[in-house]
Design a protein around this motif. Structure first.
Motif, PDB file in Angstrom:
ATOM      1  N   ALA A   1     -18.621  27.252   3.046  1.00 15.59           N
ATOM      2  CA  ALA A   1     -19.797  28.077   3.309  1.00 15.59           C
ATOM      3  C   ALA A   1     -20.293  28.760   2.050  1.00 15.59           C
ATOM      4  O   ALA A   1     -21.446  29.184   1.979  1.00 15.59           O
TER       5      ALA A   1
ATOM      6  N   ASP B   1     -22.628  27.023  -3.479  1.00 12.76           N
ATOM      7  CA  ASP B   1     -23.938  27.530  -3.888  1.00 12.76           C
ATOM      8  C   ASP B   1     -24.800  26.367  -4.363  1.00 12.76           C
ATOM      9  O   ASP B   1     -24.648  25.878  -5.477  1.00 12.76           O
TER      10      ASP B   1
ATOM     11  N   TRP C   1     -30.583  18.715  -6.314  1.00 12.64           N
ATOM     12  CA  TRP C   1     -29.717  19.778  -5.818  1.00 12.64           C
ATOM     13  C   TRP C   1     -28.514  19.877  -6.752  1.00 12.64           C
ATOM     14  O   TRP C   1     -27.907  18.865  -7.093  1.00 12.64           O
TER      15      TRP C   1
ATOM     16  N   SER D   1     -31.261  20.518   5.153  1.00 12.23           N
ATOM     17  CA  SER D   1     -31.532  21.681   4.309  1.00 12.23           C
ATOM     18  C   SER D   1     -30.248  22.092   3.597  1.00 12.23           C
ATOM     19  O   SER D   1     -29.139  21.741   4.036  1.00 12.23           O
ATOM     20  N   PRO D   2     -30.356  22.835   2.497  1.00  9.81           N
ATOM     21  CA  PRO D   2     -29.147  23.217   1.751  1.00  9.81           C
ATOM     22  C   PRO D   2     -28.140  24.022   2.555  1.00  9.81           C
ATOM     23  O   PRO D   2     -26.955  24.042   2.198  1.00  9.81           O
ATOM     24  N   ASP D   3     -28.552  24.687   3.628  1.00 11.88           N
ATOM     25  CA  ASP D   3     -27.595  25.481   4.402  1.00 11.88           C
ATOM     26  C   ASP D   3     -26.800  24.646   5.400  1.00 11.88           C
ATOM     27  O   ASP D   3     -25.973  25.186   6.147  1.00 11.88           O
ATOM     28  N   TYR D   4     -27.011  23.341   5.424  1.00 17.38           N
ATOM     29  CA  TYR D   4     -26.314  22.495   6.393  1.00 17.38           C
ATOM     30  C   TYR D   4     -24.798  22.617   6.255  1.00 17.38           C
ATOM     31  O   TYR D   4     -24.074  22.652   7.258  1.00 17.38           O
TER      32      TYR D   4
ATOM     33  N   ALA E   1     -22.967  25.068   5.444  1.00 17.99           N
ATOM     34  CA  ALA E   1     -22.469  26.306   6.036  1.00 17.99           C
ATOM     35  C   ALA E   1     -22.579  26.322   7.551  1.00 17.99           C
ATOM     36  O   ALA E   1     -21.817  27.032   8.226  1.00 17.99           O
ATOM     37  N   THR E   2     -23.508  25.541   8.117  1.00 15.65           N
ATOM     38  CA  THR E   2     -23.759  25.623   9.555  1.00 15.65           C
ATOM     39  C   THR E   2     -23.246  24.419  10.333  1.00 15.65           C
ATOM     40  O   THR E   2     -23.204  24.460  11.560  1.00 15.65           O
TER      41      THR E   2
END
Length: 437
Positions: free
Chosen positions: A19, A22, A35, A389-392, A394-395
């Motif tokens: 998570a 960065d 990325w 998305s870049p938060d994938y 973490a989620t």
């Protein structure tokens, strides 16, 4: 020794909490996006570069052009012949790899920080100025033809090509990316140059980078490496219609056992029901010795040494596939049992204990994918290809944990269709012949 050190660097990025990864979205001055996960602890950088389109863009009569072209990019570029190019990479301790599949062509670059500029220039030559030397073209062509000849004697390859051809007639997915002996033999150097210009385009590129480089340094590097590539001026290949109904196709092959590849339409990765489907697959056939199919087909009845299933979600079509091998006298029984288990899961779903076990595996195994700079760079590029998305990162596990038994039962009824399963059997099975159920 230098190559060994580079390989060790590729595995040395510590497994931080996922998570906390960065991801920086970097846009170069020329508009190329990448990325980046910056990791300054070791003097090493890994890049994964993917160009959308892949071998799907081959014309039918030129099938195999993209595959052959990608195999030639390191066979001489710029002012270097193939030996000089390999020697330059070795001297820099730089690893450059090229690959092609149906949906993308990809390039992997690994280099030491101190050799950044020279390594990038070496790859730039291959991307912009491959020589396609006639001697190298013929040598690599013969390698491809030898591979096709070997595939024609491999029952697993025969099964895969047969199922693909039946499922996707008239679409690139229906034929091997390597082409056929006839199309490969006919490819000219001009065909390869056209495939190069079509496949490597700056407007269809995604880039993942991990290691000892900042966003400020990466932007100009991207423009230098990729900015002079052409843009795509063709028409993208459309989606593939799945045209195969339930039944059995037997391909005669002299062997004491049969190879069986089976499946039906699948589910797209961006479908809201994808994670319930992934958990279904884990319990039904994707979980190794813990799966239902392994228990019923191997453990209880000894019909096979192993059986597995998987979700194949390509860009233009989706399939739910499985495979096993069985002795010719047991193949028909094994097929009947697979259909029974498929129907049982569709009707009943799974137990709470099975769901909990599948969730524990899927969430626990996910961090293990992040085991080195090169793997992380590949994941970053893959996420972009999938439109994530870049938060994938973490989620993702939260989405797995959110799946309920009701979700499982609903998606099982939607996805699992035992009557639509088609079995391609390569061998000489007893009491089986091609036809519908």
């Amino acid at each position: 020794m230098i190559r060994l050190i580079l390989a060790l660097f590729a595995l040395m990025m510590p497994l931080k909490a996922m998570a906390a990864v960065d991801i920086q979205v970097v846009t170069s001055p020329g508009g190329i996006t990448a990325w980046l996960v910056e990791e300054r602890s070791i003097p090493f950088v890994a890049m994964d570069i993917r160009f959308n389109g892949g071998a799907n863009e081959d014309a039918p009569e030129k099938r195999g052009a993209t595959y052959l072209m990608m195999g030639l990019l390191e066979e001489g570029a710029g002012e270097r012949n193939n030996q000089e190019y390999a020697e330059a990479a070795e001297a820099l301790a730089t690893v450059i790899e090229f690959d092609a599949n149906s949906d993308t062509v990809s390039v992997s670059l690994q280099f030491l920080t101190e050799n950044r500029d020279a390594s990038v220039n070496l790859l730039r030559d291959a991307l912009l100025d491959p020589t396609f030397d006639p001697v190298a073209v013929e040598r690599v062509r013969e390698q491809v033809l030898a591979g096709l000849a070997a595939d024609a004697r491999d029952p697993e390859e025969i099964a895969g090509k047969t199922l693909a051809g039946l499922a996707f007639p008239g679409h690139p997915y229906g034929t091997p990316i390597e082409g056929s002996p006839e199309t490969v033999a006919a490819l000219s150097i001009d065909d390869l140059r056209q495939a190069h210009a079509r496949a490597l385009t700056r407007d269809r590129v995604v880039v993942g980078v991990t290691g000892d480089i900042s966003a400020e340094e990466l932007g100009p590097l991207l423009d230098h490496l990729l900015g002079d590539l052409p843009t795509f001026d063709g028409v993208p290949v459309g989606r593939a219609d799945y045209r195969l109904g339930g039944g059995i196709t037997v391909v005669d092959f002299p062997s004491p056992q049969s190879v069986v590849l089976f499946g039906h339409e699948g589910i797209a990765f961006d479908d809201p029901d994808y994670f319930p489907a992934a958990l279904l697959n884990q319990v039904l056939g994707g979980g190794g010795f813990a799966s239902r199919l392994m228990t019923e087909v191997r453990e209880k009845r000894g019909l096979t040494y192993g059986i597995g299933t998987y979700l194949a979600s390509n860009d233009l079509a989706e399939q739910f596939l499985g495979q096993f091998s069985s002795s010719n006298d047991k193949t028909a029984e094994a097929i009947a049992l697979v259909r029974e288990e498929w129907a049982r899961m569709a009707a009943e779903g799974m137990t709470e204990a099975e769901l909990d076990t599948a969730k524990t595996y899927m969430t626990g195994a996910y961090p293990l994918r992040f085991d080195g700079n090169s793997r992380i760079a590949s994941i970053l590029a893959g996420m972009q290809t999938l439109g994530l998305s870049p938060d994938y990162i973490a989620t993702r596990n939260d989405r797995v944990d959110a799946v309920t038994l009701d979700d499982i039962k609903r998606v099982a009824a939607r996805l699992l269709r035992s009557d639509d399963l088609h079995f391609v059997v390569v061998g000489q099975p007893n009491d089986l012949e091609s036809g519908s159920f």
